[in-house]
Design a protein around this motif. Sequence first.
Motif, short mmCIF file in Angstrom:
data_model
loop_
_atom_site.label_atom_id
_atom_site.label_comp_id
_atom_site.label_asym_id
_atom_site.label_seq_id
_atom_site.Cartn_x
_atom_site.Cartn_y
_atom_site.Cartn_z
N PRO A 1 26.16 0.10 105.16
CA PRO A 1 25.92 1.38 104.49
C PRO A 1 26.20 2.57 105.41
O PRO A 1 25.88 2.53 106.60
N ARG A 2 26.86 3.58 104.85
CA ARG A 2 27.19 4.82 105.56
C ARG A 2 28.23 4.61 106.65
O ARG A 2 28.27 5.34 107.64
N GLU B 1 22.01 15.66 109.76
CA GLU B 1 21.82 14.44 108.99
C GLU B 1 23.10 13.62 108.87
O GLU B 1 23.07 12.44 108.57
N GLU B 2 24.24 14.25 109.14
CA GLU B 2 25.54 13.64 108.85
C GLU B 2 26.20 12.97 110.05
O GLU B 2 26.87 11.96 109.93
N PHE B 3 26.04 13.54 111.25
CA PHE B 3 26.80 13.06 112.41
C PHE B 3 26.33 11.67 112.85
O PHE B 3 25.25 11.22 112.49
N MET C 1 33.28 17.88 107.32
CA MET C 1 32.21 18.50 106.54
C MET C 1 32.16 20.00 106.81
O MET C 1 32.01 20.81 105.88
N SER C 2 32.30 20.38 108.07
CA SER C 2 32.25 21.80 108.42
C SER C 2 33.42 22.57 107.81
O SER C 2 33.26 23.71 107.35
N GLN C 3 34.58 21.94 107.79
CA GLN C 3 35.75 22.61 107.24
C GLN C 3 35.55 22.93 105.76
O GLN C 3 35.99 23.96 105.27
N LEU C 4 34.85 22.03 105.05
CA LEU C 4 34.56 22.27 103.63
C LEU C 4 33.43 23.29 103.48
O LEU C 4 33.51 24.20 102.63
#
Length: 332
Positions: free
Chosen positions: A230-231, A140-142, A123-126
Motif C-alpha cells: 500500500p502507498r 503526510e505525503e513524502f 504534488m507541489s507543482q500541482l
Amino acid sequence: MNRPVVLISLESPHSFWRLSAEHERALTAAFPCVEFRTATEEAVPHQLAEAHVYFGWMFKPSWLFGAPRLRWIASPAAGTDHLPVAEAHSVGVALTRSYGFHGRPMAEHAMGMVLGFSRGLFMSQLAQRNRTWWKDDLAEEFFDLAGATMTIVGCGSIGEHLARSARSFGMDVIGVRRTPPVAAEGGITWTHTSAVHQAVAVADVVVDLLPATRATDRFFDHGLFTAFKPRSVFLNLGRASTVDQAALLATLSAGRLRGAALDVFDPKPLPARHPLRLHPRVVLTPKSSTLSRTYMNEAVAFFADNLRRYLTGQPLDGLAEVPAVRIPLVGG
C-alpha cells in the motif's frame, strides 16, 4: 574481392540520435576495407540490393526481399519489438540490438521520477496553482529513500545500473528476472519471476523494465497490482504492452498506489481526455528516458565493435532473441 558494403540510415531531428559526418569519418578510418553508404529512410529499399550490413533505427520486413546479400541488421536501440526479428532469422539474417549505454540516462530518469514522488515535487507543482501553502500535506505525503526498497522487474543491464543509483540513496534493491545470477551482484537481492508477487509486496517503489514479448504481455495485471505494498510508487520505463492500463487506473483510483510515472503508454500519444493524462497521481513522460547527448557516440562505438566481430567471423554481440512463435515472411 569486393569490399563489404554497410548501409546506414540514422536520421533524426535531434543531433544526438543522428549519424554525423564525424561519425562517418571515424568509421571509414577504422574500417578502410569496408564501403560505407548512407541513405534516407525512403531510399533504403532502393539501396539494400548491394548491402551486406544495415545499421539503422528501423527495418521493414518487406525490405528483406530486396536485400539478397544482407547478412546482418544492426539497431542502435535496446529493444527489438519494432524490428522483424523472426522474419530476418527465417532467411538467415542476424539482427542485433545495442546495450550498455542506455542504463545511465534511464537510471537518471527513473531516480528523477522517484524523487518527484518521495520529496513531494509533483504534488507541489500541482498545489502551487491554487494553494497558498501546502506544507502539512507534504508532511503526510513524502517518504524517505534511505531504508526504502526498490523492486526492479526485468532487471537486466539497465536495471543493474538503476540499482547502483538507488543504492547510492540508501535504498535496498530486489532484482526480478527469469534467470537470476547464482551469486549476489551489485548489492541486489535477486529473485525469480515466479516470486514477483512477494517482491512487489515489500517494495516502496516498483520499476517495470520488461521487454515486449508474449510472456510479458499485460504482466502487470489486476492480480499483480493487488499484491503491491500500500502507498507504493509504480514506474514503467519498459514497454507499454507489459501493463494492463485499466488495472493500473483501478489500483490508483482505489488509493492503493501513491502514484505512477510512465515513460511508455498505449496509445502513443494518449488522447487529450485519456484518464491517465488527467489522473492527479500520474506523471507522463514522452518515451524520453533514453535521452542523452552522448547516445549516438556510444551507439556507433557499440556498432564498430560488433563490425570487427562480423569481419573476423566472431559471434555478434546483442543478438536478438527470436520470438517463441515464428512469424512467417510474407510479401507485400
